[in-house]
Design a protein around this motif. Structure first.
Motif, PDB file in Angstrom:
ATOM      1  N   HIS A 260      25.176  35.945  44.694  1.00 54.33           N
ATOM      2  CA  HIS A 260      25.525  37.789  45.240  1.00 54.33           C
ATOM      3  C   HIS A 260      23.815  38.057  45.602  1.00 54.33           C
ATOM      4  O   HIS A 260      23.174  38.780  44.607  1.00 54.33           O
ATOM      5  CB  HIS A 260      26.646  38.389  43.688  1.00 54.33           C
ATOM      6  CG  HIS A 260      27.323  38.394  43.604  1.00 54.33           C
ATOM      7  ND1 HIS A 260      27.982  39.201  42.148  1.00 54.33           N
ATOM      8  CD2 HIS A 260      28.826  37.614  44.246  1.00 54.33           C
ATOM      9  CE1 HIS A 260      29.226  39.034  42.348  1.00 54.33           C
ATOM     10  NE2 HIS A 260      29.518  38.128  43.087  1.00 54.33           N
TER      11      HIS A 260
ATOM     12  N   ARG B 221      27.808  37.894  21.939  1.00 55.25           N
ATOM     13  CA  ARG B 221      28.534  37.935  20.502  1.00 55.25           C
ATOM     14  C   ARG B 221      29.501  37.072  20.567  1.00 55.25           C
ATOM     15  O   ARG B 221      30.334  35.697  21.390  1.00 55.25           O
ATOM     16  CB  ARG B 221      29.830  38.463  21.625  1.00 55.25           C
ATOM     17  CG  ARG B 221      30.444  39.861  21.034  1.00 55.25           C
ATOM     18  CD  ARG B 221      31.757  40.266  21.275  1.00 55.25           C
ATOM     19  NE  ARG B 221      31.276  41.877  21.963  1.00 55.25           N
ATOM     20  CZ  ARG B 221      32.252  42.162  22.573  1.00 55.25           C
ATOM     21  NH1 ARG B 221      32.781  42.003  23.362  1.00 55.25           N
ATOM     22  NH2 ARG B 221      31.261  43.786  23.012  1.00 55.25           N
TER      23      ARG B 221
ATOM     24  N   LEU C  64      32.273  34.314  18.455  1.00 53.13           N
ATOM     25  CA  LEU C  64      33.905  34.481  18.361  1.00 53.13           C
ATOM     26  C   LEU C  64      34.174  34.890  17.039  1.00 53.13           C
ATOM     27  O   LEU C  64      35.031  35.409  16.117  1.00 53.13           O
ATOM     28  CB  LEU C  64      34.391  33.721  18.868  1.00 53.13           C
ATOM     29  CG  LEU C  64      34.847  33.187  20.363  1.00 53.13           C
ATOM     30  CD1 LEU C  64      35.143  32.019  21.172  1.00 53.13           C
ATOM     31  CD2 LEU C  64      35.512  34.617  20.809  1.00 53.13           C
TER      32      LEU C  64
ATOM     33  N   ILE D 131      36.270  32.308  28.383  1.00 54.27           N
ATOM     34  CA  ILE D 131      37.171  32.845  27.053  1.00 54.27           C
ATOM     35  C   ILE D 131      36.328  34.286  27.699  1.00 54.27           C
ATOM     36  O   ILE D 131      35.602  34.257  27.994  1.00 54.27           O
ATOM     37  CB  ILE D 131      36.872  32.459  26.119  1.00 54.27           C
ATOM     38  CG1 ILE D 131      37.477  31.051  25.401  1.00 54.27           C
ATOM     39  CG2 ILE D 131      37.404  33.557  25.176  1.00 54.27           C
ATOM     40  CD1 ILE D 131      37.255  30.472  23.824  1.00 54.27           C
ATOM     41  N   GLY D 132      37.583  34.831  28.200  1.00 49.25           N
ATOM     42  CA  GLY D 132      37.128  36.679  28.400  1.00 49.25           C
ATOM     43  C   GLY D 132      37.482  37.098  30.179  1.00 49.25           C
ATOM     44  O   GLY D 132      38.027  36.015  30.601  1.00 49.25           O
ATOM     45  N   VAL D 133      38.115  38.120  30.507  1.00 52.58           N
ATOM     46  CA  VAL D 133      37.960  38.424  31.657  1.00 52.58           C
ATOM     47  C   VAL D 133      37.465  40.069  31.914  1.00 52.58           C
ATOM     48  O   VAL D 133      37.936  41.185  32.133  1.00 52.58           O
ATOM     49  CB  VAL D 133      39.872  38.990  31.562  1.00 52.58           C
ATOM     50  CG1 VAL D 133      40.745  37.341  32.211  1.00 52.58           C
ATOM     51  CG2 VAL D 133      39.976  39.772  30.128  1.00 52.58           C
ATOM     52  N   GLY D 134      36.150  39.397  31.615  1.00 53.30           N
ATOM     53  CA  GLY D 134      34.933  40.255  31.856  1.00 53.30           C
ATOM     54  C   GLY D 134      34.692  39.914  33.686  1.00 53.30           C
ATOM     55  O   GLY D 134      34.799  38.674  33.806  1.00 53.30           O
ATOM     56  N   ASN D 135      33.370  40.714  33.718  1.00 48.13           N
ATOM     57  CA  ASN D 135      33.254  40.016  35.744  1.00 48.13           C
ATOM     58  C   ASN D 135      31.794  39.061  34.836  1.00 48.13           C
ATOM     59  O   ASN D 135      31.307  37.994  35.916  1.00 48.13           O
ATOM     60  CB  ASN D 135      31.661  41.470  35.887  1.00 48.13           C
ATOM     61  CG  ASN D 135      32.530  41.911  36.708  1.00 48.13           C
ATOM     62  OD1 ASN D 135      33.645  41.852  36.847  1.00 48.13           O
ATOM     63  ND2 ASN D 135      32.024  43.912  36.773  1.00 48.13           N
ATOM     64  N   VAL D 136      31.025  38.815  33.496  1.00 47.95           N
ATOM     65  CA  VAL D 136      30.871  37.275  33.797  1.00 47.95           C
ATOM     66  C   VAL D 136      31.910  36.740  33.734  1.00 47.95           C
ATOM     67  O   VAL D 136      31.277  35.241  34.594  1.00 47.95           O
ATOM     68  CB  VAL D 136      29.780  37.953  31.968  1.00 47.95           C
ATOM     69  CG1 VAL D 136      28.757  36.081  31.876  1.00 47.95           C
ATOM     70  CG2 VAL D 136      29.144  38.734  32.514  1.00 47.95           C
ATOM     71  N   ALA D 137      32.901  36.406  32.609  1.00 44.89           N
ATOM     72  CA  ALA D 137      34.134  35.639  32.981  1.00 44.89           C
ATOM     73  C   ALA D 137      34.078  34.867  34.355  1.00 44.89           C
ATOM     74  O   ALA D 137      34.333  34.273  34.547  1.00 44.89           O
ATOM     75  CB  ALA D 137      35.234  35.563  31.898  1.00 44.89           C
TER      76      ALA D 137
ATOM     77  N   ASP E 287      31.604  35.410  36.792  1.00 41.38           N
ATOM     78  CA  ASP E 287      30.484  34.942  37.309  1.00 41.38           C
ATOM     79  C   ASP E 287      30.808  33.161  37.082  1.00 41.38           C
ATOM     80  O   ASP E 287      30.917  32.011  38.041  1.00 41.38           O
ATOM     81  CB  ASP E 287      29.174  35.330  36.893  1.00 41.38           C
ATOM     82  CG  ASP E 287      28.736  36.423  38.074  1.00 41.38           C
ATOM     83  OD1 ASP E 287      29.956  36.989  38.583  1.00 41.38           O
ATOM     84  OD2 ASP E 287      27.743  37.210  36.747  1.00 41.38           O
TER      85      ASP E 287
ATOM     86  N   ARG F 218      42.758  37.989  25.808  1.00 37.15           N
ATOM     87  CA  ARG F 218      43.593  37.982  25.281  1.00 37.15           C
ATOM     88  C   ARG F 218      44.209  39.510  25.409  1.00 37.15           C
ATOM     89  O   ARG F 218      45.370  38.952  24.820  1.00 37.15           O
ATOM     90  CB  ARG F 218      42.433  38.610  23.498  1.00 37.15           C
ATOM     91  CG  ARG F 218      41.670  39.593  23.659  1.00 37.15           C
ATOM     92  CD  ARG F 218      40.996  39.606  22.524  1.00 37.15           C
ATOM     93  NE  ARG F 218      39.822  40.213  22.348  1.00 37.15           N
ATOM     94  CZ  ARG F 218      39.045  40.763  21.575  1.00 37.15           C
ATOM     95  NH1 ARG F 218      39.195  40.531  20.318  1.00 37.15           N
ATOM     96  NH2 ARG F 218      38.211  41.990  21.880  1.00 37.15           N
ATOM     97  N   ARG F 219      44.016  40.293  25.601  1.00 41.02           N
ATOM     98  CA  ARG F 219      44.464  41.348  26.576  1.00 41.02           C
ATOM     99  C   ARG F 219      45.327  40.506  28.314  1.00 41.02           C
ATOM    100  O   ARG F 219      45.041  39.774  28.448  1.00 41.02           O
ATOM    101  CB  ARG F 219      44.255  42.840  26.453  1.00 41.02           C
ATOM    102  CG  ARG F 219      43.787  42.519  25.303  1.00 41.02           C
ATOM    103  CD  ARG F 219      43.388  44.102  24.896  1.00 41.02           C
ATOM    104  NE  ARG F 219      41.822  44.120  25.306  1.00 41.02           N
ATOM    105  CZ  ARG F 219      41.497  45.777  25.689  1.00 41.02           C
ATOM    106  NH1 ARG F 219      42.134  46.525  25.503  1.00 41.02           N
ATOM    107  NH2 ARG F 219      40.084  45.681  25.918  1.00 41.02           N
TER     108      ARG F 219
ATOM    109  N   LYS G 283      38.687  43.563  31.835  1.00 37.60           N
ATOM    110  CA  LYS G 283      37.886  44.471  32.169  1.00 37.60           C
ATOM    111  C   LYS G 283      36.646  43.760  33.478  1.00 37.60           C
ATOM    112  O   LYS G 283      35.567  44.563  34.081  1.00 37.60           O
ATOM    113  CB  LYS G 283      36.656  43.875  31.382  1.00 37.60           C
ATOM    114  CG  LYS G 283      36.606  44.317  29.755  1.00 37.60           C
ATOM    115  CD  LYS G 283      36.513  46.017  29.164  1.00 37.60           C
ATOM    116  CE  LYS G 283      36.358  46.397  27.614  1.00 37.60           C
ATOM    117  NZ  LYS G 283      35.676  45.619  26.645  1.00 37.60           N
TER     118      LYS G 283
ATOM    119  N   GLU H 264      34.553  41.971  41.838  1.00 36.99           N
ATOM    120  CA  GLU H 264      34.846  40.492  41.769  1.00 36.99           C
ATOM    121  C   GLU H 264      35.526  39.719  41.468  1.00 36.99           C
ATOM    122  O   GLU H 264      35.613  38.833  41.911  1.00 36.99           O
ATOM    123  CB  GLU H 264      33.650  40.939  40.687  1.00 36.99           C
ATOM    124  CG  GLU H 264      32.290  41.309  40.867  1.00 36.99           C
ATOM    125  CD  GLU H 264      32.367  42.683  41.424  1.00 36.99           C
ATOM    126  OE1 GLU H 264      32.839  43.714  41.021  1.00 36.99           O
ATOM    127  OE2 GLU H 264      31.086  42.981  42.260  1.00 36.99           O
TER     128      GLU H 264
END
Ligand SMILES: Cc1cc2nc3c(=O)[nH]c(=O)nc-3n(C[C@H](O)[C@H](O)[C@H](O)COP(=O)(O)OP(=O)(O)OC[C@H]3O[C@@H](n4cnc5c(N)ncnc54)[C@H](O)[C@@H]3O)c2cc1C
Ligand SMILES: NC(=O)c1ccc[n+]([C@@H]2O[C@H](COP(=O)([O-])OP(=O)(O)OC[C@H]3O[C@@H](n4cnc5c(N)ncnc54)[C@H](OP(=O)(O)O)[C@@H]3O)[C@@H](O)[C@H]2O)c1
Length: 273
Positions: free
Chosen positions: A52, A106, A108, A149-155, A157, A195-196, A202, A207
């Motif tokens: 990026h 964070r 788990l 694990i996770g569906v945010g922008n870090v995931a 990346d 998980r959702r 997120k 992205e």
């Protein structure tokens, strides 16, 4: 003269320093920006993904602020138990502003979280960003299949870096050692798990969409996961970002999984797991 210390030289610290010298209520303000790392810019330097480049180039804007003669930068200055104390700082400055980010993982809280082969995104990102905290750590990427694990922008990346070929990363500032490991990577499948549902994920749409632009990777979703999301069936009540994300995921679902067999790597998005 009002002397202020700003602790942390990421975007929030640098823009705080800029706001302090630009305000007009107090005419003569001098600011020292302090950071525990030798180099400034926080996660812009040590977290934003190497591919990026446009976002990384924000460092030039931040540097222009630090070059203001009313602002000084001091690296290798840690505030806390191991370095300068807050009370010590208040003896040197009229005010102190803390802009230290949120650097910790964070957890788990699940058994097995620390088994070999399981890592925090902080460690993985620090490694491919040459963060001084990651010195000496290494990833061999010998597994065929990786789960993020996770569906945010870090995931997104982390998924993208695992799914990109080393050739695409070579022109970036990714460190040599990480580039070598990525070139030898055996990872062929990357599963990104939320998980959702897609309507509550997120990540931002730009992205998310980028995942389908990687030259050597295909993207797929599981129709049975999507059927569990009421926002997928009827996106009309969703916020704009949720609607856009659902549109992108729907496009991938409708395209089917045929492309998955044609590319070197595959990315599978999974939900409600
Ligand atoms: C992996 C990752 C990728 C990201 N990519 C993007 C992106 O592409 N686009 C985007 O818009 N946002 C991105 N973000 C979000 C963005 O990086 C953050 O919102 C932003 O950097 C936060 O700025 P900050 O100044 O609050 O904290 P940080 O950037 O974390 O800066 C905090 C600074 O404080 C210093 N510090 C901490 N503790 C101390 C101490 N005790 N003493 C002295 N100094 C200390 C740290 O060394 C660091 O330099 C990303 C975030 C992550 C985690
Ligand atoms: N623009 C960019 O390119 C970019 C790149 C990287 C980061 N950023 C920004 O940096 C910030 C941090 O990003 P982030 O991705 O670290 O955080 P985030 O946006 O909060 O996403 C964290 C993800 O992890 C999931 N999660 C958390 N705890 C979990 C658990 N116990 N089990 C399963 N899943 C769990 C969350 O799910 P739930 O929603 O269910 O909690 C969420 O999907 C965000 O503002 C992001 O936009 C931006």
């Amino acid at each position: 003269m009002l002397r202020v210390a700003v602790v942390g030289s990421g975007p929030s610290g640098v823009y705080t320093a800029q706001a302090l010298v630009q305000q007009s209520l107090v005419p003569d303000v001098r600011v020292d920006v302090l950071d525990r790392l030798p180099c400034p810019y926080g996660l812009v330097r040590y977290g934003v993904a190497p591919d990026h480049e446009k976002i990384k180039s924000l460092q030039n804007t931040l540097r222009a602020v630090l070059e203001d003669e009313r602002i000084g930068f001091a690296g290798n200055v840690e505030v806390g138990a191991r370095g300068l104390t807050p009370a010590g700082l208040l003896r040197l400055y009229h005010a102190v502003v803390y802009c230290v980010g949120a650097a910790r993982d964070r957890r788990l809280g699940l058994p097995g979280e620390d088994l070999p082969g399981s890592f925090s995104a902080t460690d993985f990102v620090s490694w491919y960003s040459a963060h001084p905290d990651a010195a000496g750590s290494g990833f061999t990427l010998g597994a065929r299949s990786a789960v993020v694990i996770g569906v945010g922008n870090v995931a997104v990346d982390v998924t993208r870096i695992l799914a990109r070929g080393a050739a695409e990363l070579r022109p970036t500032d990714v460190p040599h050692e990480a580039l070598g490991a990525l070139a030898g990577s055996r990872v062929r499948e990357v599963h990104m798990v939320g998980r959702r549902g897609p309507s509550q994920a997120k990540f931002t749409t730009k992205e998310l969409r980028e995942l389908a632009t990687l030259p050597d990777a295909s993207v797929g979703v599981e129709p049975t996961d999507l059927a569990l999301d009421p926002g997928y069936a009827d996106p009309s009540g969703l916020p704009a970002v949720g609607r856009r994300n659902v549109d992108v995921v729907r496009g991938w679902a409708e395209a089917g999984g045929d492309a998955a067999r044609a590319r070197a790597r595959s990315i599978r998005l999974r939900f409600f797991l």
